[in-house]
Every structure is written in C-alpha cells, then in structure tokens.
Design an enzyme around this catalytic site. Structure first.
Site, short mmCIF file in Angstrom:
data_model
loop_
_atom_site.label_atom_id
_atom_site.label_comp_id
_atom_site.label_asym_id
_atom_site.label_seq_id
_atom_site.Cartn_x
_atom_site.Cartn_y
_atom_site.Cartn_z
N CYS A 96 0.82 -1.21 0.00
CA CYS A 96 0.00 0.00 0.00
C CYS A 96 0.85 1.27 0.00
O CYS A 96 1.47 1.58 -1.00
CB CYS A 96 -1.01 -0.05 1.15
SG CYS A 96 -2.44 1.00 0.83
N HIS A 192 -3.53 -5.58 2.10
CA HIS A 192 -3.26 -5.71 3.54
C HIS A 192 -3.95 -6.98 3.99
O HIS A 192 -4.54 -7.70 3.21
CB HIS A 192 -3.92 -4.56 4.32
CG HIS A 192 -3.40 -3.19 4.05
ND1 HIS A 192 -2.21 -2.74 4.53
CD2 HIS A 192 -3.95 -2.15 3.38
CE1 HIS A 192 -2.04 -1.47 4.18
NE2 HIS A 192 -3.07 -1.09 3.48
N1 GLN Z 1 -1.91 6.91 2.21
C1 GLN Z 1 -2.05 6.06 1.08
C2 GLN Z 1 -3.38 6.18 0.38
O1 GLN Z 1 -4.39 6.47 1.00
C3 GLN Z 1 -1.78 4.62 1.51
C4 GLN Z 1 -2.77 4.10 2.51
C5 GLN Z 1 -2.39 2.77 3.07
O2 GLN Z 1 -1.21 2.42 3.20
N2 GLN Z 1 -3.39 2.01 3.48
O3 GLN Z 1 -3.46 5.97 -0.83
#
Ligand code: GLN
Length: 246
Positions: A96, A192
């Site tokens: 992510c 995740h």
């Molecule tokens: N901040 C990033 C986004 O919202 C990654 C979010 C995350 O790692 N879940 O795209």
C-alpha cells in the site's frame, strides 16, 4: 537447512504499519523458525542510512502524513541500497503506502511526494472515494486475498507488469483490472490483511526466493490454520475458496 538465514530489513516499522502490516514480519519469522531456517530482523527508520546487506526488504502501509516523512528519508538515505537490492534480485516487498513509495511519485492535489522509482508506477490521489474492501487477486502462481484501503490510484508505466489481475475488489485504480506491480523480485501490492498471514503460499515463495531455494525444497508445514485464514479471506472477497493455490 540450518545453515540458511533469512536476513530481513523492515523499513520504518514504527511509521509504516497500518492494518497490522507488521504481521507480515511475524509470518516470515515463524515460517523460517518452524523450518530451522535462521531469521534476522533489522529495522531501519528515519535518519538511518541503509546498506544493501539483506535478503528481503519490507515496507508496509501508512497514512499520508507518515508517508511524506518516509518518502524524503527514503530518497535521501535508502534509495541507492534498494536499487542495488532490486538489481541483484533480492526481494523488496512494499504494501500500500510502501508500494506507492517504491514508485516514481505520489501526487496529492498540488503536492508531489517523490518515490524511489524502483517500480515504474505513479500514484495520484484523485477525486473520488477511497478504494476500500476485500480484494482477491490472481497471480501467475496462485491467488492472494486480503483487504485494501487506499485513496491513491496507481498507474503502471508502459513496460511495467502488474502483480496480478483483480478477481474482486479495486486493485491499482479501480478500473484497469490490475493489482500491484512486479519487476523480478520487487513487488508492490495494495493487499493488507496482513498479506502474508492470509496467503502463506506467497510467504513461502518469498522466503524461498530470498534464501535461494526452490519453493519445493521448503519443509512442508501443518497449514490448517493458514489455509482456513486464506479461505476466509477469499470468501470475504466473494471468491470460491476452492480456487486457492500455491
Ligand atoms: N496513504 C495512502 C493512500 O491512502 C496509503 C494508505 C495505506 O497504506 N493504506 O493511498
């Protein structure tokens, strides 16, 4: 197999650890130890220069604010080591926010957060809802399942291979049908869950690759619980759990 040691470097485990992404490290550790493969974990966070001396590098997901901090540090102190690792086929796994930072940039409104360009992707925080929910992705050698929650939409460069094809969920941008990106052993994904506890087969592929073994050479473990976790994640995404893999 006792002479083998998996040397893992966790990048920013204090900052990039959303949705318990730290569980990926635990999974790597346990599956090594259960097979009498040595396991060494080193953390590298803000202000620490990185040397390319590990078999597997890992960076999890994070909030935009934490990502900004890490992005600047990654460029300043860690990019050369990670490029060297990618070039010699060490495993680099980004989840992510970590995936976004392995790309060229993460653009938000008028801001551009520079990534290290290890994957030929770039991410844009466009208008529109966050891409949230259960996700299942078909890779060349199996199916992974988990949970995604990202505002950024990630676009692949012309020659960049995705990690896989979205079976259920949004993936990179909610439209292309692609999820993640992969260049040899450099892997980025939005999954995740955490990723590895729900997809033990992928964990084993990464361990084998990182320590230079064929996956078939790894001792077989009792995966009753891991298989149940995988099946549950697949079902949550609406995919027939018999479509497993690995
Ligand atoms: N901040 C990033 C986004 O919202 C990654 C979010 C995350 O790692 N879940 O795209």
């Amino acid at each position: 197999m006792t002479d083998r040691v998996l040397r893992v470097c966790a990048l920013y485990p204090d900052l990039m650890n959303i949705y318990a992404d730290r569980g990926n490290l635990l999974m790597l550790e346990r599956r090594c130890r259960w097979r009498s493969i040595g396991f060494e974990l080193t953390a590298s966070s803000l202000g620490e220069a990185l040397r390319d001396e590990f078999d597997l590098y890992y960076i999890g997901g994070g909030q935009d604010a934490d990502q900004r901090l890490c992005a600047a540090d990654l460029l300043a102190l860690k990019a050369p080591a990670l490029h060297s690792a990618g070039a010699r086929d060490a495993v680099v796994l980004g989840v992510c926010g970590g995936y976004q930072l392995l790309g060229h940039a993460y653009e938000l409104a008028s801001e551009r957060v520079e990534g290290i360009g290890l994957l030929d992707v770039h991410t844009v925080r466009e208008d529109g809802p966050r891409l949230i929910g259960s996700v299942a992705v078909e890779l060349a050698d199996g199916v992974i399942a988990g949970f995604e929650n990202h505002g950024g939409r990630t676009y692949l460069g012309a020659g960049q291979a995705p990690l896989g094809r979205v079976l259920r969920g949004h993936g990179n941008d909610g439209r292309s049908g692609f999820e993640g990106a992969r260049t040899r052993n450099v892997i980025g994904t939005y999954v995740h869950g955490p990723l590895l506890p729900k997809n033990a087969w992928l964990c084993d592929r990464l361990i084998a690759t990182a320590v230079g073994l064929d996956p078939s050479a790894l001792a077989v473990l009792d995966d009753t619980l891991e298989d149940a976790a995988h099946a549950t994640a697949l079902r949550a995404a609406g995919v027939d759990a018999s479509r497993s893999t690995g």
